[in-house]
Design an enzyme around this catalytic site. Structure first.
Site, PDB file in Angstrom:
ATOM      1  N   ASP A 176       0.866  -1.181   0.000  1.00  0.00           N
ATOM      2  CA  ASP A 176       0.000   0.000   0.000  1.00  0.00           C
ATOM      3  C   ASP A 176       0.900   1.227   0.000  1.00  0.00           C
ATOM      4  O   ASP A 176       1.996   1.189   0.566  1.00  0.00           O
ATOM      5  CB  ASP A 176      -0.900  -0.003   1.245  1.00  0.00           C
ATOM      6  CG  ASP A 176      -2.121   0.892   1.089  1.00  0.00           C
ATOM      7  OD1 ASP A 176      -3.242   0.361   1.051  1.00  0.00           O
ATOM      8  OD2 ASP A 176      -1.949   2.133   0.989  1.00  0.00           O
ATOM      9  N   ALA A 233     -10.893  -6.867  -8.982  1.00  0.00           N
ATOM     10  CA  ALA A 233     -12.273  -6.428  -8.719  1.00  0.00           C
ATOM     11  C   ALA A 233     -12.216  -4.989  -8.233  1.00  0.00           C
ATOM     12  O   ALA A 233     -13.052  -4.560  -7.448  1.00  0.00           O
ATOM     13  CB  ALA A 233     -12.933  -7.330  -7.688  1.00  0.00           C
ATOM     14  N   ALA A 234     -11.182  -4.256  -8.704  1.00  0.00           N
ATOM     15  CA  ALA A 234     -11.033  -2.859  -8.248  1.00  0.00           C
ATOM     16  C   ALA A 234     -11.620  -1.915  -9.301  1.00  0.00           C
ATOM     17  O   ALA A 234     -12.807  -1.575  -9.261  1.00  0.00           O
ATOM     18  CB  ALA A 234      -9.579  -2.542  -7.956  1.00  0.00           C
ATOM     19  N   ASP A 259     -13.412  -8.622 -12.812  1.00  0.00           N
ATOM     20  CA  ASP A 259     -14.790  -8.171 -12.558  1.00  0.00           C
ATOM     21  C   ASP A 259     -15.045  -6.785 -13.150  1.00  0.00           C
ATOM     22  O   ASP A 259     -16.193  -6.375 -13.292  1.00  0.00           O
ATOM     23  CB  ASP A 259     -15.025  -8.145 -11.030  1.00  0.00           C
ATOM     24  CG  ASP A 259     -16.455  -7.819 -10.652  1.00  0.00           C
ATOM     25  OD1 ASP A 259     -17.363  -8.466 -11.205  1.00  0.00           O
ATOM     26  OD2 ASP A 259     -16.675  -6.917  -9.821  1.00  0.00           O
ATOM     27  N   GLU A 264     -16.985  -1.020 -20.192  1.00  0.00           N
ATOM     28  CA  GLU A 264     -18.047  -1.914 -19.746  1.00  0.00           C
ATOM     29  C   GLU A 264     -19.348  -1.561 -20.459  1.00  0.00           C
ATOM     30  O   GLU A 264     -19.604  -0.381 -20.712  1.00  0.00           O
ATOM     31  CB  GLU A 264     -18.238  -1.786 -18.227  1.00  0.00           C
ATOM     32  CG  GLU A 264     -17.003  -2.243 -17.454  1.00  0.00           C
ATOM     33  CD  GLU A 264     -17.157  -2.145 -15.948  1.00  0.00           C
ATOM     34  OE1 GLU A 264     -18.236  -1.715 -15.475  1.00  0.00           O
ATOM     35  OE2 GLU A 264     -16.199  -2.501 -15.241  1.00  0.00           O
ATOM     36  N   HIS A 287     -18.940  -6.835 -13.351  1.00  0.00           N
ATOM     37  CA  HIS A 287     -18.843  -5.775 -12.331  1.00  0.00           C
ATOM     38  C   HIS A 287     -19.869  -6.004 -11.215  1.00  0.00           C
ATOM     39  O   HIS A 287     -20.654  -5.120 -10.881  1.00  0.00           O
ATOM     40  CB  HIS A 287     -19.035  -4.387 -12.960  1.00  0.00           C
ATOM     41  CG  HIS A 287     -18.464  -3.289 -12.118  1.00  0.00           C
ATOM     42  ND1 HIS A 287     -17.918  -2.147 -12.637  1.00  0.00           N
ATOM     43  CD2 HIS A 287     -18.348  -3.161 -10.754  1.00  0.00           C
ATOM     44  CE1 HIS A 287     -17.491  -1.364 -11.660  1.00  0.00           C
ATOM     45  NE2 HIS A 287     -17.740  -1.959 -10.505  1.00  0.00           N
ATOM     46  N   ILE A 288     -19.833  -7.215 -10.661  1.00  0.00           N
ATOM     47  CA  ILE A 288     -20.800  -7.560  -9.608  1.00  0.00           C
ATOM     48  C   ILE A 288     -20.105  -7.823  -8.272  1.00  0.00           C
ATOM     49  O   ILE A 288     -20.703  -8.416  -7.366  1.00  0.00           O
ATOM     50  CB  ILE A 288     -21.694  -8.764  -9.998  1.00  0.00           C
ATOM     51  CG1 ILE A 288     -20.913  -9.881 -10.664  1.00  0.00           C
ATOM     52  CG2 ILE A 288     -22.818  -8.340 -10.915  1.00  0.00           C
ATOM     53  CD1 ILE A 288     -20.064 -10.689  -9.765  1.00  0.00           C
ATOM     54  N   GLY A 289     -18.851  -7.375  -8.163  1.00  0.00           N
ATOM     55  CA  GLY A 289     -18.110  -7.633  -6.919  1.00  0.00           C
ATOM     56  C   GLY A 289     -18.888  -7.211  -5.688  1.00  0.00           C
ATOM     57  O   GLY A 289     -18.941  -7.917  -4.683  1.00  0.00           O
TER      58      GLY A 289
END
Ligand code: NAI
Length: 404
Positions: A176, A233-234, A259, A264, A287-289
């Site tokens: 990070d 999934a970010a 995801d 999109e 895109h359903i995370g």
């Protein structure tokens, strides 16, 4: 204003928990529509509501906001807020609230599922079974226990994923840009390369910023271990999809779960195009995370709680565009909310109104953000009505409200 007079319009099929939570807080004048509104319908509808709740489709731009006559706050029952002209809303004295936490657990759970399925080669085996092939083998199928998970972005989702994965026996490394306290037995690394060198699975949980754009490019993937698995999934901009397709073709990346995509479809009617469609060892999700019933329920409750708190108490904690004021409840006192342009001398003019009338200000909470100041004052006076006109007459005033 009595609570039943407060008009609330909810659009885009917001979870019914919103109406229930509003009712529990005493707000019953609520209209909830299944669809979004656009153009003159939206302009007409926003005119006489006190609060509006939207999701990602409803565009509250300058034209629409300017048509509002008494809008007090906006609830975005989602994470993103770029469908609202945030700066204009602030200048109009309208805080915007969203629900940045409510779906984080859902994303972390999807990442766990992705890790297990990819480690076992399930996406490919499932695809082949759908085509009538029987691919029974233990080759290249692994348990997740003992494997190393590298988390890029150790925020709300990254930390939860780390804890869940540790529960499955994985070793957790994270990278990070901020100094983050490790949870459980996770260890921070100092660079992405250090993480790539060790991780069997790399999972991305960073926001979209200029720095994270294509942070996973061909070089980054080359730095990963042969056969490494990649989860995104970010945000779609974080991975160079063409480079990923190449790395999958060579086998250097052993599988992926994606995801979010650079492009999109705008609706479920549009076709999804991606160079990744041809790979059986890639889990593609639309895109359903964060898209679960629980998250929708939690979002409804989180945003309603913020709107109610603002209306009843004046608190703007976690507003995305507005000075943030945290305040205790105001029993036995009158509370005045004053939103003004952030100019020199405004507070002096406000305080002069009270001192001229000999009114004691028991508490005062002030915060400013950019061009707007927000001050909440608790005063010891039963009939505060006459003071409001004087506060409104201060030239920098945007709006004034008396809470009951
Ligand atoms: P967060 O803000 O809590 O955590 C993000 C972390 O990334 C922070 O710790 C931040 O310091 C770190 N970071 C920022 N730039 C970095 C960089 N260049 N390198 C390494 N670390 C960096 O965010 P949260 O809630 O955990 O969300 C993470 C991502 O997941 C966001 O992109 C969000 O949009 C996305 N998301 C996706 C959903 C989906 O449906 N797939 C649903 C919810 C969130």
């Amino acid at each position: 204003m009595a609570e039943h007079e407060t008009r609330i319009l909810l659009l885009e099929g917001i979870h019914e928990a919103a109406v229930e939570s509003l009712a529990a807080a005493g707000y019953s004048n609520v209209e909830s529509l299944k669809h979004s509104l656009t153009g003159s319908d939206l302009v007409g509808a926003i005119g006489d509501v006190d609060f509006i709740g939207i999701r990602s489709r409803t565009q509250l731009d300058a034209e629409v906001l300017s048509a509002s006559k008494k809008l007090k706050a906006i609830g975005c029952f989602c994470i993103g807020t770029n469908q609202v002209d945030l700066d204009l809303a602030r200048r109009m004295g309208i805080p915007v609230f969203n629900a940045p936490f409510s779906n984080t657990r859902s994303v972390a759970e999807l990442a766990i599922a992705d890790i297990i399925l990819l480690m076992r080669g399930i996406p490919e085996k499932s695809a082949r079974a759908h085509r009538g092939e029987w691919a029974k083998t233990a080759r290249n199928a692994y348990e997740v226990r003992g494997k190393c998970l590298g988390i890029v972005g150790y925020g709300r989702i990254g930390t939860q994923l780390g804890i869940l994965a540790e529960g499955l026996g994985m070793r957790i490394l994270y990278y990070d840009i901020e100094h983050k306290l490790p949870l459980g037995n996770a260890s921070a690394v100092n660079s992405l390369d250090e993480l790539f060198a060790e991780a069997d699975v790399v999972s991305l949980h960073v926001p979209e910023t200029p720095v994270t754009r294509n942070i996973i490019d061909a070089d980054a993937m080359r730095a990963m271990r042969p056969g490494a698995l990649l989860i995104n999934a970010a945000r779609g901009s974080v991975v160079d999809i063409d480079a990923l397709a190449l790395a999958l073709e060579t086998g250097h990346i052993g599988g992926a779960a994606i995801d979010v995509f650079p492009l999109e479809p705008k609706s479920n009617q549009e076709t999804f195009e991606s160079p990744l469609r041809e790979f059986d060892n890639v889990i593609l999700t639309p895109h359903i995370g964060g898209a679960t019933e629980e998250a929708q329920y939690n979002i409804a409750r989180e945003v309603v709680a913020k709107l109610v708190k603002y209306n009843d108490n004046g608190s703007t904690v976690s507003a995305v565009n507005f000075p943030q004021v945290t305040i205790p409840d105001h029993e036995n006192r009158r509370r005045i909310l004053h939103i003004h342009r952030n100019e020199p001398g405004v507070m002096e003019q406000i305080n002069r109104v009270f001192s001229t009338h000999g009114v004691n200000v028991a508490a005062q909470y002030l915060e400013t953000q950019a061009d707007v100041g927000y001050v909440v004052m608790d005063i010891e006076l039963d009939d505060a009505g006459p003071l409001l006109d004087e506060l409104r007459a201060i030239p920098a005033t945007i709006r004034v409200r008396l809470l009951h």
